[in-house]
Enzyme design. Structure first.
Site, mmCIF file in Angstrom:
data_model
loop_
_atom_site.group_PDB
_atom_site.id
_atom_site.type_symbol
_atom_site.label_atom_id
_atom_site.label_comp_id
_atom_site.label_asym_id
_atom_site.label_seq_id
_atom_site.Cartn_x
_atom_site.Cartn_y
_atom_site.Cartn_z
ATOM 1 N N ASP A 87 3.142 6.050 15.498
ATOM 2 C CA ASP A 87 3.515 5.124 16.555
ATOM 3 C C ASP A 87 5.016 4.846 16.643
ATOM 4 O O ASP A 87 5.667 5.211 17.619
ATOM 5 C CB ASP A 87 2.723 3.813 16.437
ATOM 6 C CG ASP A 87 2.703 3.246 15.017
ATOM 7 O OD1 ASP A 87 3.514 3.677 14.174
ATOM 8 O OD2 ASP A 87 1.865 2.364 14.754
ATOM 9 N N ASP A 106 0.440 4.974 1.070
ATOM 10 C CA ASP A 106 -0.346 6.017 1.714
ATOM 11 C C ASP A 106 0.336 7.363 1.506
ATOM 12 O O ASP A 106 1.560 7.456 1.384
ATOM 13 C CB ASP A 106 -0.496 5.737 3.211
ATOM 14 C CG ASP A 106 -1.252 4.446 3.482
ATOM 15 O OD1 ASP A 106 -1.993 4.003 2.583
ATOM 16 O OD2 ASP A 106 -1.087 3.875 4.574
ATOM 17 N N ASP A 134 0.841 -1.195 0.000
ATOM 18 C CA ASP A 134 0.000 0.000 0.000
ATOM 19 C C ASP A 134 0.876 1.244 0.000
ATOM 20 O O ASP A 134 1.923 1.282 0.656
ATOM 21 C CB ASP A 134 -0.911 0.024 1.234
ATOM 22 C CG ASP A 134 -1.803 -1.200 1.315
ATOM 23 O OD1 ASP A 134 -2.538 -1.439 0.350
ATOM 24 O OD2 ASP A 134 -1.746 -1.920 2.327
#
Length: 548
Positions: A174, A76, A74
């Protein structure tokens, strides 16, 4: 002040302020990202936003994977444009989400479509800056209406839609390796927290105080496990230390989100490594009901037929992901819960219930106990139920039943399930061989197979009632359709099975859907599975998939 006083009374730590970090720009000579690994459509979204006057970068796990020389699954994008501004820049763009409002920019249609997820830089806000509600997403819907930054009583973030600068957006992510930004036009990596160094050292380190960050979003615990398993990284000691104490907070996470995290752990190419990492962190039992049905008290796959069956299913799933083929959660979950379905099925038949009604009841009980009420359960349940209900039908090889069965849209999934059962030693492999010959054979081959099955059944005495969980079958040897005599179960059991026979679906597309109508399988004989080397296979290497 009042909130701090309440937190002190409740014994909650005040939390350490998350450091903003320092912007470091890393050029192509140092980061050495291969432009050939980039996704054309992800680059197109970045260019579209920068041409419109906004800042935009490929972000997160995609940058991490590019730095590691992997092709991300993916791509992003993060930008200083608001969701509404992003939506206005692209023809097919949709604002989604409540907890985090993001934009999906869609290219292509059908199975070939691709979604580029675009998020707006978010501000770094402390728990004290947020509004607090009692309850969760479902029980506090009214209180959440119209609010941008909300936490629950434990500090878990329920809403986080306050925009801010890139330096704050990086700090609220994170792990350091997930907090880097890449501009493909300038070939520039922006790193605020030493993510590049941690990626090269293969260390997973939380940005800020780990306990505070786990309180904000307990799913970060599972993300730490997933990235460690997928990338072969070590969880930094300070990041690992609070995991056991924070694990009970996972009980407050919505079931649908927990289910999605379990699927990511088990179906993105590193399932066996993920189970090992869960056990290492003390999370293998008591977190996911489905894993509780599979793993033993020590959090490992049991050393029995069902444990071998599940291991084979997970190994095949990892292999398919590594080869870039599609996988479906229905097949994997059907394999994992089959042992409990069999146990409940047997108890019901022992109590006098008929085999078919007993199997239907067992399936319902297992779904209620292990899956619960999650989004999308209807489709998932229908696919799993169909796989399970086919299994006793494979025992019956007379009349028109076999012809009707191979014409079922999901016959491939049911057969692959049967073949795994045979390889695990749950049933006689000759049964799977018979069905493969029948499905791929000519009409003359099929008639000969039916005749031999009928003769074998007659020689074996009266037909016994099918038992829950299979049992010995009357076998017809592969290649015997020219008049050869049947072989015993022992000799049939020694026949190897080809890995292609484990293909989870038809035509390389998996078996995600039963659409397309019933059609006879292609008459192309597949190679048999070669015997594995001594010692079996271990956990698969982490694949090249990106994080979700």
């Amino acid at each position: 002040m009042i909130k701090k006083f309440i937190n002190k009374l409740l014994g909650k730590p005040e939390g350490t302020a998350t450091p903003l970090g320092k912007r470091v720009e890393v050029t192509a000579e140092e980061h050495r990202i291969d432009p050939a690994l980039l996704d054309e459509r992800g680059v197109k979204v970045v260019k579209g936003l920068t041409d419109a006057g906004f800042e935009a970068f490929i972000v997160g796990g995609a940058v991490r994977d590019l730095l590691l020389g992997r092709r991300p699954k993916d791509f992003d994008v993060a930008t200083d444009a608001t969701p509404e501004q992003v939506k206005n820049q692209f023809r097919r763009a949709f604002i989604i989400g409540r907890r985090f409002r993001i934009v999906h920019v869609v290219y292509g249609r059908g199975r070939e479509h691709e979604v580029i997820e675009v998020s707006t830089f978010r501000a770094l806000l402390k728990e004290d800056d947020a509004e607090q509600v009692q309850g969760n997403e479902k029980t506090s819907k009214g209180a959440l209406e119209g609010k941008s930054h909300v936490v629950d009583a434990s500090g878990r973030v329920l809403r986080d839609n306050v925009w801010g600068p890139q330096i704050e957006d990086a700090a609220r992510r994170d792990f350091t390796v997930n907090a880097m930004y890449y501009n493909p036009e300038r070939e520039l990596v922006v790193d605020y927290h030493g993510g590049l160094a941690d990626a090269r050292k293969k260390v997973l380190r939380m940005i800020g105080d780990p306990e505070t960050r786990y309180r904000e979003d307990p799913v970060r615990i599972l993300r730490a496990v997933r990235f460690a398993a997928k990338l072969g990284f070590t969880i930094e000691p300070k990041t690992r230390a609070p995991i056991a104490a924070m694990a009970p907070l996972l009980a407050n996470v919505p079931l649908s989100r927990m289910f999605d995290e379990m699927i990511k752990l088990l179906q993105t190419g590193h399932s066996l490594a993920s189970i090992d990492e869960l056990r290492k962190q003390g999370l293998a039992r008591g977190v996911f009901p489905i894993l509780d049905a599979v793993l033993d008290k020590d959090g490992a796959l049991p050393d029995n037929v069902h444990g071998k069956f599940v291991r084979l299913a997970l190994e095949d799933t990892d292999k398919r992901v590594e080869e870039g083929r599609s996988v479906a959660p229905s097949f994997m979950l059907a394999c994992m819960l089959w042992g409990e379905v069999q146990q409940r099925w047997k108890r019901l038949t022992d109590g006098g219930e008929g085999p078919v009604p007993a199997l239907q009841q067992a399936i319902d009980l297992v779904f209620d106990a292990r899956v619960g009420d999650i989004s999308g359960r209807g489709k998932l349940a229908a696919d799993m139920r169909e796989i399970w209900m086919m299994q006793p039908r494979f025992e019956r090889r007379t009349g028109s039943g076999p012809h009707r069965l191979i014409e079922q849209p999901r016959y491939r999934a049911g057969f692959d399930f049967l073949a795994l059962r045979a390889e695990a030693g749950e049933i006689d492999p000759a049964l799977a061989d018979w069905w493969e010959d029948f499905a791929l054979g000519s009409e003359d081959d099929r008639r000969a197979l039916l005749d031999q099955a009928r003769e074998t059944q007659r020689q074996g005495g009266p037909r016994s009632k099918p038992k829950a969980g299979g049992g010995r079958v009357h076998s017809v040897p592969r290649g015997s359709v020219g008049g050869a005599q049947p072989v015993s179960g022992e000799s049939a059991a020694s026949l190897p099975i080809d890995p292609e026979a484990m293909d989870h679906g038809d035509g390389g597309e998996g078996f995600e859907s039963s659409e397309g109508g019933a059609s006879a399988p292609a008459k192309k004989r597949r190679r048999r599975r070669k015997p594995k080397a001594a010692g079996g296979t271990g956990a698969a290497d982490a694949g090249s998939t990106g994080d979700a």
